[in-house]
Design a protein around this motif. Structure first.
Motif, PDB file in Angstrom:
ATOM      1  N   UNK A 114       0.826  -1.208   0.000  1.00 20.00           N
ATOM      2  CA  UNK A 114       0.000   0.000   0.000  1.00 20.00           C
ATOM      3  C   UNK A 114       0.865   1.266   0.000  1.00 20.00           C
ATOM      4  N   UNK A 115       1.979   1.226   0.713  1.00 24.03           N
ATOM      5  CA  UNK A 115       2.888   2.382   0.718  1.00 24.03           C
ATOM      6  C   UNK A 115       3.423   2.664  -0.682  1.00 24.03           C
ATOM      7  N   UNK A 116       3.702   1.600  -1.410  1.00 23.16           N
ATOM      8  CA  UNK A 116       4.209   1.756  -2.774  1.00 23.16           C
ATOM      9  C   UNK A 116       3.111   2.213  -3.730  1.00 23.16           C
ATOM     10  N   UNK A 117       1.943   1.573  -3.635  1.00 22.21           N
ATOM     11  CA  UNK A 117       0.859   1.848  -4.583  1.00 22.21           C
ATOM     12  C   UNK A 117       0.330   3.290  -4.464  1.00 22.21           C
ATOM     13  N   UNK A 118       0.219   3.784  -3.227  1.00 24.13           N
ATOM     14  CA  UNK A 118      -0.431   5.080  -3.005  1.00 24.13           C
ATOM     15  C   UNK A 118       0.533   6.190  -2.590  1.00 24.13           C
ATOM     16  N   UNK A 119       1.821   5.983  -2.853  1.00 17.53           N
ATOM     17  CA  UNK A 119       2.807   6.953  -2.379  1.00 17.53           C
ATOM     18  C   UNK A 119       2.604   8.352  -2.951  1.00 17.53           C
ATOM     19  N   UNK A 120       2.035   8.450  -4.154  1.00 17.70           N
ATOM     20  CA  UNK A 120       1.839   9.761  -4.768  1.00 17.70           C
ATOM     21  C   UNK A 120       0.398  10.255  -4.713  1.00 17.70           C
ATOM     22  N   UNK A 121      -0.458   9.494  -4.052  1.00 15.83           N
ATOM     23  CA  UNK A 121      -1.856   9.897  -3.927  1.00 15.83           C
ATOM     24  C   UNK A 121      -2.029  10.666  -2.613  1.00 15.83           C
ATOM     25  N   UNK A 122      -2.073  11.977  -2.704  1.00 15.44           N
ATOM     26  CA  UNK A 122      -2.066  12.810  -1.503  1.00 15.44           C
ATOM     27  C   UNK A 122      -3.381  12.792  -0.740  1.00 15.44           C
ATOM     28  N   UNK A 123      -4.381  12.122  -1.290  1.00 13.16           N
ATOM     29  CA  UNK A 123      -5.636  11.979  -0.550  1.00 13.16           C
ATOM     30  C   UNK A 123      -5.515  10.887   0.522  1.00 13.16           C
ATOM     31  N   UNK A 124      -4.630   9.913   0.287  1.00 12.10           N
ATOM     32  CA  UNK A 124      -4.432   8.816   1.224  1.00 12.10           C
ATOM     33  C   UNK A 124      -3.405   9.239   2.275  1.00 12.10           C
ATOM     34  N   UNK A 125      -3.818   9.192   3.538  1.00 11.11           N
ATOM     35  CA  UNK A 125      -2.946   9.635   4.629  1.00 11.11           C
ATOM     36  C   UNK A 125      -2.362   8.484   5.442  1.00 11.11           C
TER      37      UNK A 125
END
Length: 299
Positions: A114-125
């Motif tokens: 999950x850290x890799x997949x969403x690293x650039x999605x700033x909505x995910x905290x």
């Protein structure tokens, strides 16, 4: 295990020893240790804090270890906040575990993916390891999205943590806005969280986690929740900082293990029904108010 791990410790050698044994199974390459110091005039704290320190000095696998040790007690909010700040000044991302949070082995694989997949999605905290749905699966994927950032085993990025406001300087004005009022599904939920954030803001509750949750909500952030519980909290006892009663048995059950392949949801959208279930059953919803509070006490 390449993702850096931060462990948050204080004066509980039994819980710390169990956590270190769990970490030994996955052998992280980089381990950060943040330990709060003994309370003033507490001989017991001095003894226990030393025992905790000795456990961390005798790791049974090779790894890079960095330590941030408070010589005196700073309290939960300040110690953890400063520890996380120290950690993310050094790392772009990481996994965070308190001493009483026992992780399933697949928690680490899930967190890394999950850290890799969403690293650039700033909505995910945040990415949580805890699930409070009582075996009820949400959606068709292996995880869902929530407004709640459960912190019994979690991970995040520096880009998210930089929005942590230790003073909650936004609170007085924000709680008057429609943004705040529309965040919750009903007036009871709003009242519950407004009361808590008022007390945290006025430093009547010594909690970093509530400050973090408020900071996330203020920035419209959301969290990832696994559809299986990957963390057991063993800290509900007389040694706990905030809770010293026997809690629901759901926290004593064995965690579930995830398969290696993880199915993603089709869209990023908070599941409001799942969140309402968490409010009613994990946070006890109406039971925080009279007369329901009295009824719960009788139960």
């Amino acid at each position: 295990m390449e993702t850096p791990i931060l462990v948050l410790l204080f004066n509980r050698p039994i819980e710390t020893g169990r956590l270190i044994k769990e970490l030994e199974k996955i052998k992280p390459q980089k381990l950060y240790i943040n330990q709060d110091g003994p309370r003033i005039n507490s001989i017991e704290d001095k003894i226990l804090c030393k025992k905790v320190k000795n456990i961390t000095l005798n790791l049974k696998w090779k790894c890079e270890v960095q330590v941030n040790e408070n010589k005196i007690n700073k309290g939960c909010r300040k110690s953890v906040s400063e520890g996380l700040e120290w950690f993310f000044n050094k790392e772009e991302k990481g996994i965070i575990l308190e001493d009483d949070c026992m992780p399933a082995k697949s928690f680490f694989n899930f967190s890394e993916k999950m850290l890799k997949k969403y690293k650039n999605n700033e909505k995910i905290y945040t990415i949580s390891g805890s699930n409070f749905q009582k075996d009820k699966k949400i959606g068709n994927a292996d995880y869902y999205f929530s407004k709640y950032a459960h912190c019994w085993g979690w991970s995040t990025w520096r880009r998210a943590w930089k929005n942590y406001d230790s003073n909650m300087s936004f609170w007085d004005e924000w709680k008057k806005t429609l943004h705040w009022k529309n965040l919750h599904s009903n007036s009871l939920e709003q009242k519950y969280w407004q009361d808590i954030f008022d007390r945290v803001h006025n430093k009547k509750i010594d909690s970093w986690a509530y400050v973090w949750l408020a900071s996330i909500w203020f920035k419209n952030g959301i969290s990832i929740i696994p559809n299986k519980n990957l963390i057991i909290n063993i800290g509900f006892n007389k040694n706990a900082t905030h809770t010293n009663i026997n809690h629901d048995t759901e926290y004593e059950n064995k965690f579930d293990e995830f398969k290696k392949e993880i199915n993603d949801p089709k869209k990023i959208e908070v599941d409001q029904n799942a969140d309402l279930f968490v409010f009613n059953n994990h946070f006890k919803g109406k039971y925080n108010f009279y007369p329901w509070k009295f009824i719960l006490y009788l139960k």
